[in-house]
Motif scaffolding. Sequence first.
Motif, PDB file in Angstrom:
ATOM      1  N   LYS A 235     136.124  60.638 -17.408  1.00  0.00           N
ATOM      2  CA  LYS A 235     135.282  61.545 -18.350  1.00  0.00           C
ATOM      3  C   LYS A 235     134.929  62.845 -17.781  1.00  0.00           C
ATOM      4  N   GLN A 371     126.137  59.920  -8.883  1.00  0.00           N
ATOM      5  CA  GLN A 371     127.208  59.600  -9.722  1.00  0.00           C
ATOM      6  C   GLN A 371     127.726  60.980 -10.285  1.00  0.00           C
ATOM      7  N   GLU A 373     128.007  62.023 -12.997  1.00  0.00           N
ATOM      8  CA  GLU A 373     127.104  62.559 -14.093  1.00  0.00           C
ATOM      9  C   GLU A 373     125.684  63.087 -13.302  1.00  0.00           C
ATOM     10  N   ARG A 479     128.845  47.163 -10.762  1.00  0.00           N
ATOM     11  CA  ARG A 479     129.025  47.860 -11.833  1.00  0.00           C
ATOM     12  C   ARG A 479     128.615  46.985 -13.083  1.00  0.00           C
TER      13      ARG A 479
HETATM   14 MG    MG Z   1     131.034  55.958 -13.412  1.00  0.00          MG
END
Ligand code: MG
Length: 598
Positions: A235, A371, A373, A479
């Motif tokens: 992403k 992360q 993000e 995760r």
């Molecule tokens: Mg990730």
Amino acid sequence: MKALAPTHWPTIAKDISGLAVPPNLADYPATREAFSWAEERRTLTGLPGGHVNIAYEAVDRHAAGDQGHRDAFRFVQADGSIHPLTYAQLSHETDRFASLLRTLGVQRGERVFSLLGRVPELYIAALGTMKHGAVFCPLFSAFGPEPVRQRLDLGSGAVLITTRALYKRKVARQRDDLPSLRHVLLIDADGDPEPDTVDLAAAIADVPDYGPIAETGPEDMALLHFTSGTTGRPKGAIHVHDAVTAHSATGRYALDLHPDDIYWCTADPGWVTGTSYGIIAPLVHGVTAVVDEDEFDPERWYRILADQKVTVWYTAPTAIRMLMKAGAERAKQYDLSSLRFIASVGEPLNPEAVVWGEEAFGLPIHDNWWQTETGGIMIANYASMDIRPGSMGRPLPGIEAAIVARDADGEPIVHDGEAQLVTDPDVSGELALRPGWPSMFRGYLNEEERYRKCFVGGWYLTGDLARRDADGYFWFVGRAGDVIKSSGHLIGPFEVESSLMEHPAVAEVGVIGVPDEVAGEVVMAFVELKPGFEASESLKRELIGFARKRLGAAVAPRELEFTTALPKTRSGKILRRLLKARELGLPEGDTSTLESGR
Ligand code: MG
Ligand code: ATP
């Protein structure tokens, strides 16, 4: 679901009283409670009118005066020679790059990509682009043509800076598919650029002075960073200029940066760590950042640590495991007495590795978690903190972290718009962060829906499972997609991997769940051996027995296979989803970030 028992490793107590350099976060949680982002912003210089520009905070404000003579970067070239760049020189060079972008008609907000190794031009382009108010997006130079095309296309790259060879191999044939790509700058054209490219040296030779730095607003986009692609299609995370506030705070608190530090972050800027902490955070603190232009090699790395007298070192579990494989004796052949603080990020750091640091360097290794993000470190073992090996640490000042409860299907539980938090210690759930810190991503480029789904019941959900112990230490479980459900147990691959790592024969491990009629799933391990050990049936039995003793039969691997190359991303993360797909004969999915030959 109750997670399994914490590790048996003893806590590493810190005595900070006699330290020559007192740690920055000595009074946790008092500093955390007193902290505010508004105050933190005031430690930066800012630009008139409430504007903020990362490049100004990182470079220009240090360039005048005595600090200007200090090395901002020290590039260690492949042959070992050093190419230094002072803050004053960096300011000048980034001005010229910004000016070139203006001459080329690049607009604010447009995307400038790099496809380069860790050479000075990459770092100058990154900061010069932000100076101009354009958006920088670094790609790994090892990416193949398709990952490069995909990312340039998704990011509508207007400019690409690269080398002749990389351009010819990876971009030239795809120019027609990249209509937004107007300028390709070659750093080594040597007076003879390829068709449709620009000779950077010639073009930049006579650009006018840049003039005042772009007055970017705090919310203006500064960086586009692709995630590592560990769980699937990468992403493109959007970051803004205000992120520098978080880079500054976390550089101080999580990496313990002090003004005289010689700091080495081993990450490539193609991975977010190499940008946030390989470029921005150290420069904001005015320290000297070492950059290795070459690839990992134990001798080379120890020589850099020793010769450059590195004081703060930020690296990743995969590198530490490779150094462990080479043996602690190797480290002891070098004078590493300047090293004061070692930190790691990217994957869970096995307790074995934390403790190995003490053996090899006389210092434990400090794990921290974040992360792409989050843009910056969120949870850390900071310098003054007692370390519980295997724990990610505690939330930094300005960061509120929690564990969100999940239902039987793994969905977050929400009542009246508020996510239900796990309050009992040692119960796992989804790691969540309260939105609002400055380096938080502002979107996934062109994927509004995927972005929106990350925010549930007032929290940003990270996709990682974790638990918090009674003292507020956070522990990574796995995760969300990697967690194994076996006979009613929730098994995080990390704890199985960490337990196998304690066996002297094991260099690295990847653990997955494979379907089983009775248990639902059973644990399967892929093991890379240390030099001097041979794969055999008896060693396999020994390793399974070893894990059983530590974890119990329900959690220990039922199956184990030896491998010589675990599949990893370019940022060094074990691709468990690929191990699983290969084992089960399923499609491999997106492999754009896979290290070649794995
Ligand atoms: Mg990730
Ligand atoms: P993608 O999102 O594309 O699947 P990725 O999550 O690996 O890739 P990054 O943003 O580079 O991309 O990595 C962040 C993730 O790495 C975290 O969500 C976590 O799973 C893992 N991670 C990072 N640091 C740690 C750590 N200290 N302990 C455990 N896991 C970590």
